[in-house]
Scaffold this motif. Structure first.
Motif, PDB file in Angstrom:
ATOM      1  N   ALA A   1       0.740  -1.154  -0.116  1.00 21.99           N
ATOM      2  CA  ALA A   1       0.013  -0.068  -0.118  1.00 21.99           C
ATOM      3  C   ALA A   1       0.962   1.372  -0.066  1.00 21.99           C
ATOM      4  CB  ALA A   1      -0.998  -0.133   1.053  1.00 21.99           C
ATOM      5  N   GLY A   2       1.970   1.046   0.568  1.00 16.92           N
ATOM      6  CA  GLY A   2       2.893   2.243   0.803  1.00 16.92           C
ATOM      7  C   GLY A   2       3.577   2.774  -0.519  1.00 16.92           C
ATOM      8  N   LEU A   3       3.677   1.890  -1.541  1.00 12.56           N
ATOM      9  CA  LEU A   3       4.480   2.383  -2.708  1.00 12.56           C
ATOM     10  C   LEU A   3       3.352   3.067  -3.649  1.00 12.56           C
ATOM     11  CD1 LEU A   3       6.107  -1.178  -3.650  1.00 12.56           C
ATOM     12  CD2 LEU A   3       7.275   1.152  -3.059  1.00 12.56           C
ATOM     13  N   ARG A   4       3.886   4.030  -4.135  1.00 11.46           N
ATOM     14  CA  ARG A   4       3.309   4.590  -5.149  1.00 11.46           C
ATOM     15  C   ARG A   4       2.951   4.101  -6.593  1.00 11.46           C
ATOM     16  NH1 ARG A   4       7.015   9.973  -6.285  1.00 11.46           N
ATOM     17  NH2 ARG A   4       6.295  10.449  -4.078  1.00 11.46           N
ATOM     18  N   PRO A   5       2.222   4.287  -7.419  1.00 10.05           N
ATOM     19  CA  PRO A   5       2.230   3.531  -8.702  1.00 10.05           C
ATOM     20  C   PRO A   5       3.487   3.574  -9.343  1.00 10.05           C
ATOM     21  CG  PRO A   5      -0.050   4.823  -8.445  1.00 10.05           C
ATOM     22  CD  PRO A   5       0.767   5.229  -7.338  1.00 10.05           C
ATOM     23  N   GLY A   6       4.027   2.451  -9.740  1.00 12.91           N
ATOM     24  CA  GLY A   6       5.437   2.582 -10.474  1.00 12.91           C
ATOM     25  C   GLY A   6       6.633   2.237  -9.270  1.00 12.91           C
TER      26      GLY A   6
END
Length: 208
Positions: free
Chosen positions: A125-130
């Motif tokens: 959940a913590g990663l931004r798209p990409g």
């Protein structure tokens, strides 16, 4: 391997860096997969990966249970002329900011399975798209080598379990292998590891 902060404070006390000052070899080799943007280093200890990534232009936050380790991380950052944010945290309770991170890094972050599962749900959940997650850890086969890492196999990781825990990320690299792990006094020879490079999918626009 214990998660007790006093254990790690004792281990990191002194002028030398227990796991050395150079980045983990897998992180160094795979850092190009991490897009521009903020990076979070989990269980970062004395800062070797965080300082390396800061030197490559990322705004890096290093978190660890050891205040002694993070003080040495800040000293290493100052010596290398880079900026580094740090926070003393308990990974069992730490909240990873959702949708914020271009990269998240964890090397040999061996915590109890329930803590790891919670942490990995927050990584996804913590990663931004990409955004990209870089992980290296020992597998249960490491116990036969005795060259570092936990003595409890439940603290080790397998690729099968990681694929489940990181559901929602696309695996660019996912492998179990043996390699020489020479990192300061802490890791001293042949090791059995699992390595992961996993990306959060980009948001796609619907075309109706």
């Amino acid at each position: 391997m214990t998660t007790d902060p006093s254990h790690w404070n004792d281990r990191f006390t002194g002028p030398t860096y227990y796991y050395g000052t150079e980045p983990n070899a897998f992180v160094s080799a795979m850092a190009g997969h991490v897009p521009a943007g903020p990076v979070l280093c989990l269980a970062e200890g004395e800062g070797r990966n965080a300082v390396f990534l800061a030197g490559h232009g990322h705004a890096v936050t290093a978190v660890d249970a050891s205040s002694v380790g993070l003080a040495k991380a800040r000293a290493l950052a100052e010596a290398r002329g880079v900026a580094l944010a740090t926070a003393v945290v308990d990974l069992a309770a730490y909240a990873i900011a959702p949708g914020h991170w271009a990269g998240i890094v964890a090397t040999f972050a061996h915590v109890p399975p329930a803590v790891r599962q919670r942490m990995h749900a927050q990584v996804v959940a913590g990663l931004r798209p990409g955004g990209v997650y870089l992980l290296e850890a020992y597998t249960p086969a490491q116990l036969a080598f005795g060259t570092g890492g936990p003595k409890d196999p439940t603290l080790c990781m397998t690729l099968t379990a990681l694929r489940e825990e990181l559901r929602g990320l696309d695996f660019i690299i996912g492998r179990e292998c043996e390699r020489d792990v020479i990192e300061g006094r802490g890791h001293t020879g042949r090791g059995a590891v699992v390595q992961v490079v996993a990306r959060r999918p980009e948001v796609t626009q619907r075309k109706d």
